[in-house]
Design a protein around this motif. Structure first.
Motif, PDB file in Angstrom:
ATOM      1  N   ILE A  94       5.296  -1.003   0.250  1.00 42.35           N
ATOM      2  CA  ILE A  94       3.883  -0.772   0.567  1.00 42.35           C
ATOM      3  C   ILE A  94       3.430  -1.779   1.620  1.00 42.35           C
ATOM      4  O   ILE A  94       3.529  -2.986   1.431  1.00 42.35           O
ATOM      5  CB  ILE A  94       3.006  -0.901  -0.683  1.00 42.35           C
ATOM      6  CG1 ILE A  94       3.398   0.139  -1.730  1.00 42.35           C
ATOM      7  CG2 ILE A  94       1.529  -0.740  -0.316  1.00 42.35           C
ATOM      8  CD1 ILE A  94       2.619   0.022  -3.023  1.00 42.35           C
ATOM      9  N   GLU A  95       2.934  -1.251   2.713  1.00 45.93           N
ATOM     10  CA  GLU A  95       2.409  -2.091   3.795  1.00 45.93           C
ATOM     11  C   GLU A  95       0.905  -2.284   3.645  1.00 45.93           C
ATOM     12  O   GLU A  95       0.391  -3.400   3.739  1.00 45.93           O
ATOM     13  CB  GLU A  95       2.739  -1.437   5.129  1.00 45.93           C
ATOM     14  CG  GLU A  95       2.349  -2.249   6.343  1.00 45.93           C
ATOM     15  CD  GLU A  95       2.732  -1.549   7.640  1.00 45.93           C
ATOM     16  OE1 GLU A  95       2.201  -1.949   8.688  1.00 45.93           O
ATOM     17  OE2 GLU A  95       3.549  -0.603   7.614  1.00 45.93           O
ATOM     18  N   LYS A  96       0.171  -1.191   3.399  1.00 46.70           N
ATOM     19  CA  LYS A  96      -1.271  -1.252   3.185  1.00 46.70           C
ATOM     20  C   LYS A  96      -1.636  -0.284   2.070  1.00 46.70           C
ATOM     21  O   LYS A  96      -1.049   0.794   1.954  1.00 46.70           O
ATOM     22  CB  LYS A  96      -2.046  -0.872   4.457  1.00 46.70           C
ATOM     23  CG  LYS A  96      -1.862  -1.809   5.621  1.00 46.70           C
ATOM     24  CD  LYS A  96      -2.670  -1.336   6.828  1.00 46.70           C
ATOM     25  CE  LYS A  96      -2.449  -2.236   8.033  1.00 46.70           C
ATOM     26  NZ  LYS A  96      -3.188  -1.748   9.224  1.00 46.70           N
ATOM     27  N   ALA A  97      -2.609  -0.684   1.255  1.00 44.75           N
ATOM     28  CA  ALA A  97      -3.050   0.190   0.162  1.00 44.75           C
ATOM     29  C   ALA A  97      -4.472  -0.177  -0.218  1.00 44.75           C
ATOM     30  O   ALA A  97      -5.009  -1.203   0.204  1.00 44.75           O
ATOM     31  CB  ALA A  97      -2.127   0.051  -1.047  1.00 44.75           C
ATOM     32  N   ARG A  98      -5.084   0.680  -1.016  1.00 41.33           N
ATOM     33  CA  ARG A  98      -6.400   0.367  -1.569  1.00 41.33           C
ATOM     34  C   ARG A  98      -6.478   0.922  -2.974  1.00 41.33           C
ATOM     35  O   ARG A  98      -5.811   1.913  -3.314  1.00 41.33           O
ATOM     36  CB  ARG A  98      -7.525   0.944  -0.703  1.00 41.33           C
ATOM     37  CG  ARG A  98      -7.622   2.455  -0.694  1.00 41.33           C
ATOM     38  CD  ARG A  98      -8.738   2.941   0.235  1.00 41.33           C
ATOM     39  NE  ARG A  98      -8.867   4.397   0.215  1.00 41.33           N
ATOM     40  CZ  ARG A  98      -9.711   5.055  -0.573  1.00 41.33           C
ATOM     41  NH1 ARG A  98     -10.505   4.397  -1.395  1.00 41.33           N
ATOM     42  NH2 ARG A  98      -9.783   6.377  -0.536  1.00 41.33           N
ATOM     43  N   GLU A 125      -4.229   4.332  -3.437  1.00 43.88           N
ATOM     44  CA  GLU A 125      -3.940   5.150  -2.271  1.00 43.88           C
ATOM     45  C   GLU A 125      -3.147   4.292  -1.291  1.00 43.88           C
ATOM     46  O   GLU A 125      -3.574   3.187  -0.932  1.00 43.88           O
ATOM     47  CB  GLU A 125      -5.210   5.652  -1.595  1.00 43.88           C
ATOM     48  CG  GLU A 125      -4.922   6.534  -0.381  1.00 43.88           C
ATOM     49  CD  GLU A 125      -6.183   6.998   0.333  1.00 43.88           C
ATOM     50  OE1 GLU A 125      -6.049   7.528   1.453  1.00 43.88           O
ATOM     51  OE2 GLU A 125      -7.288   6.814  -0.226  1.00 43.88           O
ATOM     52  N   ILE A 126      -2.001   4.785  -0.879  1.00 45.21           N
ATOM     53  CA  ILE A 126      -1.130   4.024  -0.003  1.00 45.21           C
ATOM     54  C   ILE A 126      -1.404   4.446   1.436  1.00 45.21           C
ATOM     55  O   ILE A 126      -1.185   5.593   1.816  1.00 45.21           O
ATOM     56  CB  ILE A 126       0.340   4.223  -0.393  1.00 45.21           C
ATOM     57  CG1 ILE A 126       0.542   3.692  -1.828  1.00 45.21           C
ATOM     58  CG2 ILE A 126       1.259   3.504   0.581  1.00 45.21           C
ATOM     59  CD1 ILE A 126       1.858   4.031  -2.442  1.00 45.21           C
ATOM     60  N   LEU A 127      -1.913   3.508   2.210  1.00 47.08           N
ATOM     61  CA  LEU A 127      -2.339   3.787   3.575  1.00 47.08           C
ATOM     62  C   LEU A 127      -1.210   3.620   4.582  1.00 47.08           C
ATOM     63  O   LEU A 127      -1.245   4.216   5.665  1.00 47.08           O
ATOM     64  CB  LEU A 127      -3.509   2.875   3.944  1.00 47.08           C
ATOM     65  CG  LEU A 127      -4.710   2.935   2.984  1.00 47.08           C
ATOM     66  CD1 LEU A 127      -5.744   1.891   3.349  1.00 47.08           C
ATOM     67  CD2 LEU A 127      -5.315   4.328   2.973  1.00 47.08           C
ATOM     68  N   ALA A 128      -0.232   2.808   4.265  1.00 45.55           N
ATOM     69  CA  ALA A 128       0.942   2.629   5.122  1.00 45.55           C
ATOM     70  C   ALA A 128       2.117   2.245   4.240  1.00 45.55           C
ATOM     71  O   ALA A 128       2.010   1.344   3.398  1.00 45.55           O
ATOM     72  CB  ALA A 128       0.694   1.560   6.181  1.00 45.55           C
ATOM     73  N   LEU A 129       3.235   2.945   4.440  1.00 47.41           N
ATOM     74  CA  LEU A 129       4.429   2.748   3.627  1.00 47.41           C
ATOM     75  C   LEU A 129       5.619   2.592   4.558  1.00 47.41           C
ATOM     76  O   LEU A 129       5.751   3.343   5.540  1.00 47.41           O
ATOM     77  CB  LEU A 129       4.626   3.956   2.703  1.00 47.41           C
ATOM     78  CG  LEU A 129       5.610   3.822   1.541  1.00 47.41           C
ATOM     79  CD1 LEU A 129       5.088   2.827   0.510  1.00 47.41           C
ATOM     80  CD2 LEU A 129       5.834   5.185   0.878  1.00 47.41           C
ATOM     81  N   GLN A 130       6.479   1.632   4.246  1.00 50.17           N
ATOM     82  CA  GLN A 130       7.635   1.381   5.095  1.00 50.17           C
ATOM     83  C   GLN A 130       8.923   1.830   4.413  1.00 50.17           C
ATOM     84  O   GLN A 130       9.081   1.712   3.205  1.00 50.17           O
ATOM     85  CB  GLN A 130       7.754  -0.113   5.423  1.00 50.17           C
ATOM     86  CG  GLN A 130       6.641  -0.664   6.291  1.00 50.17           C
ATOM     87  CD  GLN A 130       6.833  -2.145   6.572  1.00 50.17           C
ATOM     88  OE1 GLN A 130       7.727  -2.787   6.049  1.00 50.17           O
ATOM     89  NE2 GLN A 130       5.963  -2.693   7.417  1.00 50.17           N
TER      90      GLN A 130
END
Length: 303
Positions: free
Chosen positions: A243-247, A282-287
């Motif tokens: 996970i790179e970005k999430a909320r 909610e995962i906004l960016a995933l690597q």
């Protein structure tokens, strides 16, 4: 002009050295670490600062050897300071400071003694942390407290963002207490270890997500280890996703589809991480393999 030997690394080390110099401390030697090829270097360089300011610097693997002790003893420093230095110092080293040895720690002692205190505080959902200057003893983070500065941990702050605040808090703490420390009348407040706990270091494997935990716990893990740290991750069908970005989902604004299984799901181009309490992030960016995926690419990898 009081003299010092400084053990330092990282951005806290850079800002603290600059603060000592601004307060009139004569830094005779800096003892630091070599950058590791396996570590993401996102922080300021103590090596570059020492070169710029003409301060002698050494990087021994062990700071407690007779050679290093002899070098410090020859300097006969008034103070020894430690700023984000990663090795423990022996009693023999600490005793070489005529006017005391002091460490800056990234928590509000006695809470979060030990390693990576910022990451642990975020992981545990703390609302604040801070920087503490304390007397050094052989037992880690156990000496008398000289000064503290608190900073907030906002609900969506990552450890990286909190570390930025702590770098400033460390500078402020040192700036405020140095005149009294130099004058010899700085406060020495009790550090009641019964009111805090010791935490060890964290490894990349500690970022593995347990989807049976609550959404808040999973979100706190993400925040605690989000890039540039190694990141919270999950393995699916032999593939690792970080996970790179999430909320954390506000259910009044975003409805989580019913009956989704725990773990990752893609619904209408939205990536959900469903957790054990039925709530989700909610995962906004995933690597995957170092590349950021869009929802379509993730859907292809998951099927």
């Amino acid at each position: 002009m009081p003299s010092a030997v400084v053990f330092a690394y990282h951005s806290v080390g850079v800002r603290s050295i600059k603060t000592l110099l601004a307060r009139g401390i004569d830094i005779k030697l800096v003892i630091s670490h070599e950058d590791s090829a396996t570590e993401t270097i996102w922080f300021e360089s103590v090596a570059a600062l020492c070169e710029e300011r003409g301060i002698p610097r050494i990087t021994p693997e062990n700071p407690n050897t007779p050679d290093v002790i002899e070098q410090i003893a020859a300097i006969d420093p008034d103070f020894i300071f430690s700023f984000y230095y990663r090795n423990m110092l022996s009693n023999e080293v600490l005793a070489l400071a005529k006017r005391g040895a002091y460490n800056l720690h990234g928590s509000l002692l006695p809470k979060y003694r030990g390693r990576v205190p910022v990451n642990w505080a975020v992981l545990h959902g703390e609302a604040e942390t801070g920087a503490t200057l304390h007397e050094m003893t052989v037992k880690p983070d156990a000496g008398a407290i000289i000064g503290q500065t608190a900073v907030p941990i906002l609900p969506d702050d990552t450890a990286f963002e909190v570390f930025g605040k702590l770098t400033v808090a460390a500078e402020q703490t040192l700036w405020k207490v140095l005149p009294a420390l130099i004058a010899g009348n700085a406060p020495h407040l009790p550090n009641d270890l019964s009111k805090g706990s010791y935490f060890g270091g964290r490894k990349p494997e500690d970022g593995r997500i347990d989807w049976s935990q609550s959404a808040q716990q999973v979100y706190n893990l993400h925040r605690a280890v989000a890039p540039p740290y190694p990141g919270a991750f999950t393995d699916i069908k032999g593939k690792r996703f970080v996970i790179e970005k999430a909320r954390l989902i506000n259910h009044s604004a975003t409805k989580v589809p019913a009956n989704l299984p725990q773990g990752l799901s893609v619904v209408d181009n939205v990536v959900f991480g469903v957790c054990g309490d039925g709530n989700a992030i909610e995962i906004l960016a995933l690597q995957h393999e170092g590349k950021t995926l869009d929802s379509a690419a993730l859907s292809r990898l998951l099927t």
